[in-house]
Design a protein around this motif. Structure first.
Motif, PDB file in Angstrom:
ATOM      1  N   LYS A 238       0.837  -1.206   0.000  1.00 48.39           N
ATOM      2  CA  LYS A 238       0.000   0.000   0.000  1.00 48.39           C
ATOM      3  C   LYS A 238       0.870   1.255   0.000  1.00 48.39           C
ATOM      4  CE  LYS A 238      -4.007  -2.097   2.314  1.00 48.39           C
ATOM      5  NZ  LYS A 238      -3.455  -3.398   2.667  1.00 48.39           N
ATOM      6  N   CYS A 239       2.006   1.195   0.684  1.00 48.46           N
ATOM      7  CA  CYS A 239       2.923   2.330   0.685  1.00 48.46           C
ATOM      8  C   CYS A 239       3.404   2.633  -0.728  1.00 48.46           C
ATOM      9  CB  CYS A 239       4.107   2.040   1.607  1.00 48.46           C
ATOM     10  SG  CYS A 239       5.338   3.361   1.684  1.00 48.46           S
ATOM     11  N   ARG A 240       3.725   1.594  -1.482  1.00 52.50           N
ATOM     12  CA  ARG A 240       4.196   1.785  -2.859  1.00 52.50           C
ATOM     13  C   ARG A 240       3.118   2.438  -3.711  1.00 52.50           C
ATOM     14  NH1 ARG A 240       6.524  -3.368  -2.147  1.00 52.50           N
ATOM     15  NH2 ARG A 240       4.783  -4.360  -3.239  1.00 52.50           N
ATOM     16  N   VAL A 241       1.879   1.994  -3.558  1.00 51.08           N
ATOM     17  CA  VAL A 241       0.779   2.568  -4.342  1.00 51.08           C
ATOM     18  C   VAL A 241       0.615   4.049  -4.029  1.00 51.08           C
ATOM     19  CG1 VAL A 241      -1.719   2.516  -4.706  1.00 51.08           C
ATOM     20  CG2 VAL A 241      -0.447   0.370  -4.559  1.00 51.08           C
ATOM     21  N   LEU A 242       0.579   4.380  -2.752  1.00 53.05           N
ATOM     22  CA  LEU A 242       0.382   5.772  -2.342  1.00 53.05           C
ATOM     23  C   LEU A 242       1.527   6.660  -2.824  1.00 53.05           C
ATOM     24  CD1 LEU A 242      -0.865   5.099   1.292  1.00 53.05           C
ATOM     25  CD2 LEU A 242      -2.222   6.099  -0.551  1.00 53.05           C
ATOM     26  N   VAL A 243       2.761   6.184  -2.633  1.00 58.67           N
ATOM     27  CA  VAL A 243       3.930   6.988  -3.001  1.00 58.67           C
ATOM     28  C   VAL A 243       3.998   7.215  -4.505  1.00 58.67           C
ATOM     29  CG1 VAL A 243       6.456   6.972  -3.104  1.00 58.67           C
ATOM     30  CG2 VAL A 243       5.288   6.428  -0.955  1.00 58.67           C
ATOM     31  N   ASN A 244       3.661   6.204  -5.281  1.00 60.64           N
ATOM     32  CA  ASN A 244       3.709   6.351  -6.739  1.00 60.64           C
ATOM     33  C   ASN A 244       2.794   7.465  -7.229  1.00 60.64           C
ATOM     34  OD1 ASN A 244       5.634   4.398  -7.268  1.00 60.64           O
ATOM     35  ND2 ASN A 244       4.148   2.741  -7.444  1.00 60.64           N
ATOM     36  N   TYR A 245       1.656   7.639  -6.568  1.00 58.33           N
ATOM     37  CA  TYR A 245       0.736   8.699  -6.954  1.00 58.33           C
ATOM     38  C   TYR A 245       1.170  10.063  -6.408  1.00 58.33           C
ATOM     39  CZ  TYR A 245      -2.872   5.751  -9.078  1.00 58.33           C
ATOM     40  OH  TYR A 245      -3.574   4.907  -9.920  1.00 58.33           O
ATOM     41  N   LEU A 246       2.024  10.052  -5.387  1.00 53.78           N
ATOM     42  CA  LEU A 246       2.478  11.314  -4.793  1.00 53.78           C
ATOM     43  C   LEU A 246       3.747  11.853  -5.438  1.00 53.78           C
ATOM     44  CD1 LEU A 246       1.846  10.602  -0.996  1.00 53.78           C
ATOM     45  CD2 LEU A 246       0.567  12.153  -2.481  1.00 53.78           C
ATOM     46  N   LEU A 255       4.739  14.591   5.005  1.00 49.53           N
ATOM     47  CA  LEU A 255       4.179  13.251   4.864  1.00 49.53           C
ATOM     48  C   LEU A 255       4.370  12.488   6.165  1.00 49.53           C
ATOM     49  CD1 LEU A 255       2.908  11.109   2.980  1.00 49.53           C
ATOM     50  CD2 LEU A 255       5.234  10.432   2.349  1.00 49.53           C
ATOM     51  N   ASP A 256       3.281  11.942   6.697  1.00 50.76           N
ATOM     52  CA  ASP A 256       3.315  11.231   7.972  1.00 50.76           C
ATOM     53  C   ASP A 256       2.684   9.851   7.794  1.00 50.76           C
ATOM     54  OD1 ASP A 256       3.036  10.246  10.536  1.00 50.76           O
ATOM     55  OD2 ASP A 256       2.306  12.122  11.391  1.00 50.76           O
ATOM     56  N   PHE A 257       3.520   8.809   7.784  1.00 48.70           N
ATOM     57  CA  PHE A 257       3.058   7.428   7.721  1.00 48.70           C
ATOM     58  C   PHE A 257       3.355   6.714   9.042  1.00 48.70           C
ATOM     59  CE2 PHE A 257       3.382   6.945   2.799  1.00 48.70           C
ATOM     60  CZ  PHE A 257       2.086   7.433   2.693  1.00 48.70           C
ATOM     61  N   SER A 258       3.316   7.421  10.138  1.00 44.15           N
ATOM     62  CA  SER A 258       3.693   6.851  11.433  1.00 44.15           C
ATOM     63  C   SER A 258       2.717   5.777  11.899  1.00 44.15           C
ATOM     64  CB  SER A 258       3.780   7.953  12.489  1.00 44.15           C
ATOM     65  OG  SER A 258       2.545   8.627  12.622  1.00 44.15           O
ATOM     66  N   HIS A 259       3.235   4.856  12.726  1.00 44.78           N
ATOM     67  CA  HIS A 259       2.434   3.807  13.371  1.00 44.78           C
ATOM     68  C   HIS A 259       1.724   2.927  12.349  1.00 44.78           C
ATOM     69  CE1 HIS A 259       3.246   5.997  17.065  1.00 44.78           C
ATOM     70  NE2 HIS A 259       2.756   7.078  16.511  1.00 44.78           N
ATOM     71  N   ASN A 260       2.510   2.416  11.400  1.00 45.97           N
ATOM     72  CA  ASN A 260       1.993   1.485  10.406  1.00 45.97           C
ATOM     73  C   ASN A 260       2.900   0.261  10.338  1.00 45.97           C
ATOM     74  OD1 ASN A 260      -0.495   2.590   9.064  1.00 45.97           O
ATOM     75  ND2 ASN A 260       0.836   4.359   8.773  1.00 45.97           N
ATOM     76  N   LEU A 261       2.883  -0.454   9.218  1.00 45.27           N
ATOM     77  CA  LEU A 261       3.643  -1.703   9.081  1.00 45.27           C
ATOM     78  C   LEU A 261       4.617  -1.642   7.913  1.00 45.27           C
ATOM     79  CD1 LEU A 261       0.588  -4.124   9.535  1.00 45.27           C
ATOM     80  CD2 LEU A 261       2.163  -3.332  11.305  1.00 45.27           C
ATOM     81  N   ILE A 262       5.120  -0.472   7.618  1.00 40.32           N
ATOM     82  CA  ILE A 262       5.978  -0.274   6.447  1.00 40.32           C
ATOM     83  C   ILE A 262       7.385  -0.795   6.724  1.00 40.32           C
ATOM     84  CG2 ILE A 262       6.971   1.443   4.893  1.00 40.32           C
ATOM     85  CD1 ILE A 262       4.494   3.182   5.550  1.00 40.32           C
ATOM     86  N   GLY A 263       7.885  -1.616   5.804  1.00 38.91           N
ATOM     87  CA  GLY A 263       9.218  -2.190   5.943  1.00 38.91           C
ATOM     88  C   GLY A 263      10.199  -1.601   4.948  1.00 38.91           C
ATOM     89  N   ASP A 264      11.217  -2.391   4.604  1.00 43.71           N
ATOM     90  CA  ASP A 264      12.301  -1.893   3.748  1.00 43.71           C
ATOM     91  C   ASP A 264      11.856  -1.613   2.319  1.00 43.71           C
ATOM     92  OD1 ASP A 264      14.031  -1.993   5.870  1.00 43.71           O
ATOM     93  OD2 ASP A 264      14.759  -4.010   5.403  1.00 43.71           O
ATOM     94  N   SER A 265      10.959  -2.439   1.808  1.00 46.97           N
ATOM     95  CA  SER A 265      10.473  -2.205   0.443  1.00 46.97           C
ATOM     96  C   SER A 265       9.744  -0.873   0.356  1.00 46.97           C
ATOM     97  CB  SER A 265       9.546  -3.354   0.015  1.00 46.97           C
ATOM     98  OG  SER A 265       9.021  -3.116  -1.273  1.00 46.97           O
ATOM     99  N   GLY A 266       8.916  -0.596   1.354  1.00 50.86           N
ATOM    100  CA  GLY A 266       8.218   0.694   1.390  1.00 50.86           C
ATOM    101  C   GLY A 266       9.187   1.844   1.577  1.00 50.86           C
ATOM    102  N   ALA A 267      10.226   1.628   2.396  1.00 54.06           N
ATOM    103  CA  ALA A 267      11.230   2.677   2.627  1.00 54.06           C
ATOM    104  C   ALA A 267      11.962   3.027   1.334  1.00 54.06           C
ATOM    105  CB  ALA A 267      12.216   2.223   3.691  1.00 54.06           C
ATOM    106  N   ARG A 268      12.196   2.034   0.492  1.00 56.08           N
ATOM    107  CA  ARG A 268      12.854   2.310  -0.786  1.00 56.08           C
ATOM    108  C   ARG A 268      11.978   3.183  -1.679  1.00 56.08           C
ATOM    109  NH1 ARG A 268      15.262  -2.793   0.271  1.00 56.08           N
ATOM    110  NH2 ARG A 268      13.486  -3.986  -0.500  1.00 56.08           N
TER     111      ARG A 268
END
Length: 430
Positions: A238-246, A255-268
């Motif tokens: 979901k992080c990838r989807v959101l970021v691609n549109y942003l 941008l605040d994605f705090s307190h979620n389940l984002i890992g290394d793939s999302g961080a990239r």
């Protein structure tokens, strides 16, 4: 012959008789919905009307006619117990329409509430909504499942036996965000408040369809400056989807994605965003980013020239990520605040950061709390801080660096704070 006439009411006097002007104004108040008269009145007469108008009048009657002031303050006070207008630019009218829209969205039930409920309000409120803080998003009402029954031959059956359960989708922001032409802040939490005995984990996360529709809506909202999506079980996909549109968003600054389940793939993906946006604040607190993801963010940070605040608190960046970020800061000339609290970093990261502290002229705040820096790390930080004149905040609580090093660091911080206050006072002088 002279006769005295006495009033039936002993306390009656001529001063109790309303003036003709007040009688006319009261008529305007009583008939405002059918015959709204306001702009033609004098300011003192407008005040009279605002103080007496019914707060239950249809919004299409009052929105463009009654200006910000007493009337909208009364509307807010009668509807909500807590009303701090300072959070709304000191505008009662803005407070009313922002909170009114928030309440409609928070109580919107997909497949039951008509979209018309929201869309009819947009033309009335779009000029007054700058921020939406949505603290609840309701899923559709689920049809009760038929209990399994046993036939006489012992087999069981139900109508839903072989059918996959549909996703629980929420309010579709695609119908709204592009129409709010002054929206600057959007705060979202996918959850249900006071769910009671109906609790399900699905009530506290966004679905894939939610994510796609929200991402598209964010891209269409060209005025958005701050987007916060927290406590909603957002993971890498979901992080990838959101970021691609942003990517390349013209106005997004925080941008605040705090307190979620984002890992290394999302961080990239976040690191790519740092190279294709003008973000000033990035909050990834309490996710699942490890050293690999932190290195990706560090790589983007080394060439970034807009980011001011980076919050990676409560992740797992460890020394691999900590060292990478410190190395990036040797080339970065804009970051002023770094939070690495609770990341399992040690003296290795503290020593790497000490090199930054002796060179950086932009870093103002660092937080290394709840890490095992040890006395070696504390000594390195204390020596570096003795050469630093910009750090005015340094949180080293629960790091085991020793009292001597902590005291030395605190003294430098206090001295820097005093110098900063003097500089600010000098700037304020005419």
């Amino acid at each position: 012959m002279r006769k005295n006439i006495y009033a039936e009411e002993p306390n009656w006097s001529l001063s109790l008789v309303p003036s003709l002007s007040d009688i006319c104004l009261q008529w305007i108040v009583n008939n405002f919905e059918k015959k709204p008269i306001f702009e033609e009145l004098l300011p003192v007469q407008q005040d009279f009307v605002q103080e007496r108008l019914s707060t239950s009048l249809p919004l299409h009657v009052t929105v463009n006619l009654v200006p910000d002031g007493v009337y909208w303050k009364r509307c807010c006070k009668e509807r909500w117990y807590l009303c701090d207008v300072s959070h709304y630019g000191d505008s009662w009218k803005r407070m009313f329409f922002e909170r009114h829209m928030e309440n409609i969205i928070e109580n919107f039930i997909p497949d039951l509430t008509e979209s018309k409920t929201v869309l009819d309000l947009v033309p009335l409120c779009k000029n007054y909504i700058k921020k939406l803080n949505i603290s609840q998003l309701l899923p559709p009402i689920k049809e009760p499942q038929l209990e399994r029954e046993e036939d006489e031959d012992g087999s069981d059956w139900s109508f839903e036996n072989d059918v996959d359960e549909p996703q629980m989708n929420h309010f579709n922001f695609r119908i709204l965000l592009d129409k709010l032409t002054r929206l600057e802040e959007l705060h979202l939490v996918y959850r249900v408040k006071q769910c009671g005995m109906t609790f399900e984990w699905a009530m506290f996360e966004m679905t894939d369809r939610d994510c796609e529709s929200l991402a598209f809506a964010l891209k269409s909202c060209k005025t958005l400056k701050l987007f916060r999506l927290h406590q909603s079980h957002v993971e890498d996909k979901k992080c990838r989807v959101l970021v691609n549109y942003l990517m390349d968003h013209p106005s997004l600054r925080e941008l605040d994605f705090s307190h979620n389940l984002i890992g290394d793939s999302g961080a990239r993906e976040i690191s790519k965003l740092l190279t294709r946006s003008k973000l000033q604040v990035l909050n990834m607190c309490n996710n699942r980013i490890s050293g690999s993801g932190a290195k990706a963010i560090a790589h983007a940070l080394s060439s970034n020239s807009t980011l001011l605040v980076l919050n990676l608190r409560l992740n797992h960046v460890m020394d691999e990520g900590g060292q990478a970020i410190c190395k990036a800061l040797l080339n970065n000339t804009t970051l002023s605040s770094l939070h690495l609290g609770g990341n399992d970093v040690t003296s290795v990261t503290a020593c790497a950061l000490s090199e930054v502290l002796t060179q950086s002229k932009t870093l103002r705040s660092i937080n290394l709390s709840c890490n095992k820096l040890g006395e070696i790390g504390g000594k390195a930080l204390a020596e570096a801080m003795s050469q630093n004149f910009t750090i005015t905040e340094c949180n080293i609580h629960l790091t085991d660096i020793g009292e001597e090093a902590a005291s030395a660091i605190d003294k430098v911080v206090w001295a820097n704070q005093s110098s900063e206050r003097k500089r600010q006072a000098q700037r304020r002088k005419p």
